[in-house]
Each structure stands twice: as structure tokens, then as C-alpha cells.
Design a protein around this motif. Sequence first.
Motif, PDB file in Angstrom:
ATOM      1  N   ARG A  30       0.843  -1.187   0.000  1.00  0.00           N
ATOM      2  CA  ARG A  30       0.000   0.000   0.000  1.00  0.00           C
ATOM      3  C   ARG A  30       0.882   1.241   0.000  1.00  0.00           C
ATOM      4  O   ARG A  30       1.864   1.324   0.725  1.00  0.00           O
ATOM      5  N   ILE A  31       0.512   2.201  -0.824  1.00  0.00           N
ATOM      6  CA  ILE A  31       1.226   3.468  -0.897  1.00  0.00           C
ATOM      7  C   ILE A  31       0.267   4.546  -0.423  1.00  0.00           C
ATOM      8  O   ILE A  31      -0.792   4.753  -1.019  1.00  0.00           O
ATOM      9  N   ASP A  32       0.625   5.184   0.636  1.00  0.00           N
ATOM     10  CA  ASP A  32      -0.205   6.284   1.123  1.00  0.00           C
ATOM     11  C   ASP A  32       0.083   7.520   0.293  1.00  0.00           C
ATOM     12  O   ASP A  32       1.236   7.904   0.089  1.00  0.00           O
ATOM     13  N   ARG A  33      -0.975   8.095  -0.185  1.00  0.00           N
ATOM     14  CA  ARG A  33      -0.845   9.288  -1.011  1.00  0.00           C
ATOM     15  C   ARG A  33      -1.354  10.468  -0.219  1.00  0.00           C
ATOM     16  O   ARG A  33      -2.243  10.326   0.629  1.00  0.00           O
TER      17      ARG A  33
END
Length: 188
Positions: A80-83
Motif C-alpha cells: 500500500r502506498i499512502d498518497r
Amino acid sequence: MSRREDLKRRLAEKQAEKQKRRRLGWGLLLLILLLLLLLCSDCTCAPAPVEEPVAPPVPVEVEEPEPPPVPLPIRAPIERIDRPAFETEPLAPLPWLDAFRMQVAARSPRLAECFVGAERPGRLRWSGAVEPSKGRISQQAIEPVLVEDVLTSAQKDCVAGVLADPSYELPIEEGASTPTRVSLVVEF
């Protein structure tokens, strides 16, 4: 020979020819019937087929079906990449919207005339593109809020005419003259 005898002789010859033709016709008819009977009869000239003994059924080897392939995972393992949050500036309220609502409300006596004789009160959703610089309405859409509220085409035309004419007088700012879509619920 006299004429009478000559006529009798000719008449006898004609009658003999007629009888000959009749016999020939009956003979041809009898021949055709015999031919039809021969064609329709069941000719069993060939000897009956000899029944051969039936061999026992050969056992069929049942192959085991191959096991189904292992299904691939639906999602590949991705981290997961937090934006960062996408922030938008809230739209400034339309400065002429309150004046527009007041002018629509002022047309309610004329709108009431569109629904004279209606069985019961109801609501409709009216939307249109408002051009604030000239106060004109375009692209109107009128639809009932509830399914039970059915509007006739005359009622729709009346509502569209009342809400579009005369044009509105709206306070506008410099540069804000593009048509804006506005939607209102009108009760009747």
C-alpha cells in the motif's frame, strides 16, 4: 344404294369405333392399375437376414480427470502506498442564487395556475441553465420527484413557460457570465 342405307352404314361404323375405343380405354385402365399394384406390393424376394449373436459390451476404461490447475491469486501482493490527500478549494457560493430563488418563489401564483384541477399536491424537480448576465433560462428539465406524481405535457409546458419568462434580474459580478446549471424542487 340409297342415301338412307349409306347413312345407316356410316352410323353403324361410328358406333363400332366408339365401342372399340371404350374397350381399349378399359384395357389401358386395367393395365395401369396392375402396374400400380405391382409397384405398391411388398416384394420379399430376398431371404430374411440372419441374426448374428450380439457380442458382450467391451468394458471402457474411465480415465481419471486431471485435477484443475491451482488458481492464481486474484491480486498480486502490492504494498500500500499512502498518497497525500487531494484538497480542493470549495466553490464560492453563487452571489445571485438567493435572488434567483426569491424570484422563482415570487412566480408561485402563476405556477399554481399550471396545476388547477390536480387531484393532490405534489413535487417536481426543475433544473435549467441560468445565464446570470441576461437572466435567461435554457436547457430546462422538469420531472416529478415521486413516481406517483405524473405530470401532463401541458403542465410541463406551463411550468417551463412560467419559470423562463420573463427573464430574471440577477446581481452579477464582473467575469461571471457563463450559464450555471441550477436545480430546484417546486411543490404544488
